[in-house]
Motif scaffolding. Structure first.
Motif, short mmCIF file in Angstrom:
data_model
loop_
_atom_site.label_atom_id
_atom_site.label_comp_id
_atom_site.label_asym_id
_atom_site.label_seq_id
_atom_site.Cartn_x
_atom_site.Cartn_y
_atom_site.Cartn_z
N LEU A 177 45.90 -59.55 28.57
CA LEU A 177 46.39 -59.28 27.23
C LEU A 177 47.08 -60.51 26.64
O LEU A 177 47.69 -61.30 27.37
N PRO A 178 47.03 -60.68 25.32
CA PRO A 178 47.77 -61.77 24.68
C PRO A 178 49.27 -61.63 24.93
O PRO A 178 49.79 -60.52 25.09
N THR A 179 49.98 -62.74 24.96
CA THR A 179 51.42 -62.73 25.25
C THR A 179 52.27 -62.89 24.00
O THR A 179 53.49 -63.02 24.11
N GLY A 180 51.66 -62.82 22.82
CA GLY A 180 52.44 -62.99 21.60
C GLY A 180 53.52 -61.94 21.42
O GLY A 180 54.55 -62.22 20.80
N GLY A 181 53.32 -60.73 21.93
CA GLY A 181 54.31 -59.67 21.80
C GLY A 181 55.22 -59.51 23.00
O GLY A 181 55.96 -58.53 23.09
#
Length: 360
Positions: A177-181
């Protein structure tokens, strides 16, 4: 954690009533009205250490541990079938999620390719390796499922942020998963793969993971299956690589328990438990915590206020939602899990497996 549970019949109802009476009694051996409740050891036939445990019901449970060992019972622990994935002898299994007697997903931990996920649909007769970590910097610790299809796995920080995997097909495939959040990790912070409970879920979208090893112990929360996260401090021992929150349990999206401390046997853990009533936004220390480090915790599936916590020096029980704890058993266990029919299991070192049972 999601399991397919057997319907509770008269036997399950009687067990639940007996356990509830014992848990409400004064703290002398968990006795009440002639009822004694405690762990009944089951011979697993192995010396593996089982930190992964999935309680399906009173008769069926899975354990996963060292030397690539996975066992399953379908007769309440009288016999255990070795259903280990072929060729996995060099792996360290630390988590197992089961959806009945035939379907399960297990996680092996370690740096790089040592972190792997396996899946079975036939009770362990055959396994598929569905994920092998390609990043030598990544180390996966725990996994959980929201339902029979959607789940996530937690990895320690890479480039300053915790890494998570997600599946939408029951563990057949996984994606990073993307780590932006994801909030930034503290220096030295990590999760503990001590009991398969550093990452847990409740309902179809909420999950939490626990950390330690840094200045403060923390608990992260997602309400969207891992896309975005918030984080809160937890009032458990911290400030050392051996201290932090080791296990979580949520009975719904708001009410949760955290246990941990300092896992070194020569170090005290004076604040080994905390509770939340707002989904992990704030945590309150237990007024009477367990007397030592605890690595596993589970809500009992009746009464909504009773839970068990386990560790190397014993098992403790709460009957007031985690505010106060008292001793139940002195045996060494790493993890604990309870099914909806009242079947509670524990496992740990030297092949230890036990089921919670009432006697008179």
């Amino acid at each position: 954690m999601v399991r397919r549970m057997a319907a509770a019949g008269l036997c399950g109802a009687a067990l639940a009533a007996a356990l509830a009476a014992a848990l409400a009694a004064p703290a002398q051996g968990a006795e009440g009205a002639g009822v004694h409740t405690g762990w009944r050891p089951k011979d697993s036939g192995t010396d593996a250490r089982f930190r992964g445990l999935a309680a399906v019901d009173r008769r069926t449970a899975w354990v996963a541990g060292t030397k690539g060992t996975v066992l399953r019972t379908r007769d309440g622990g009288r016999t255990w079938r070795n259903v280990s994935p072929p060729g996995a002898e060099g792996l360290e299994f630390r988590d197992v999620e089961a959806f009945g007697a035939r379907r399960a997903v297990v996680l092996a931990i370690g740096e790089g390719e040592a972190s792997r996920v396996f899946r079975t649909d036939d009770g362990g007769a055959t396994w598929s390796e569905t994920f092998r970590n390609p990043d030598p910097r990544a180390f996966y610790d725990c996994l959980t499922f929201f339902d029979t299809r959607h789940g996530i796995a937690l990895g320690d920080p890479v480039d300053g942020k915790y890494r998570t995997l997600a599946t939408g097909d029951g563990g057949r495939t996984w994606r990073v998963l993307p780590t932006g959040g994801m909030p930034a990790a503290q220096p030295g912070e990590a999760a503990f793969a001590a009991s398969g409970q550093c990452l847990v879920s409740a309902g179809r979208r909420d999950a939490w993971f626990a950390t330690g090893g840094a200045t403060t112990a923390r608990v992260f929360h997602t309400a969207d299956r891992g896309r975005t996260w918030t984080v809160a401090e937890a009032p458990l021992p911290a400030g050392d690589p051996a201290r932090g929150v080791f296990a979580l349990a949520f009975r719904d999206a708001r009410h949760g328990l955290a246990v941990g401390g300092d896992y070194r046997p020569d170090q005290p853990s004076p604040r080994a438990a905390a509770v939340t009533a707002d989904g992990g936004a704030a945590w309150t220390p237990a007024t009477q915590p367990p007397p030592a480090y605890r690595s596993g915790v589970a809500w009992l599936p009746y009464g909504h206020r009773s839970a068990l916590a386990v560790g190397p020096t014993g098992t403790d029980v709460t009957a007031d939602g985690g505010r106060t704890w008292r001793a139940l058993d002195s045996g060494s266990y790493d993890t604990v899990d309870c099914a909806q029919d009242g079947g509670c299991w524990a496992s740990g070192e030297k092949g230890r497996v036990a089921r919670l049972e009432p006697t008179r």
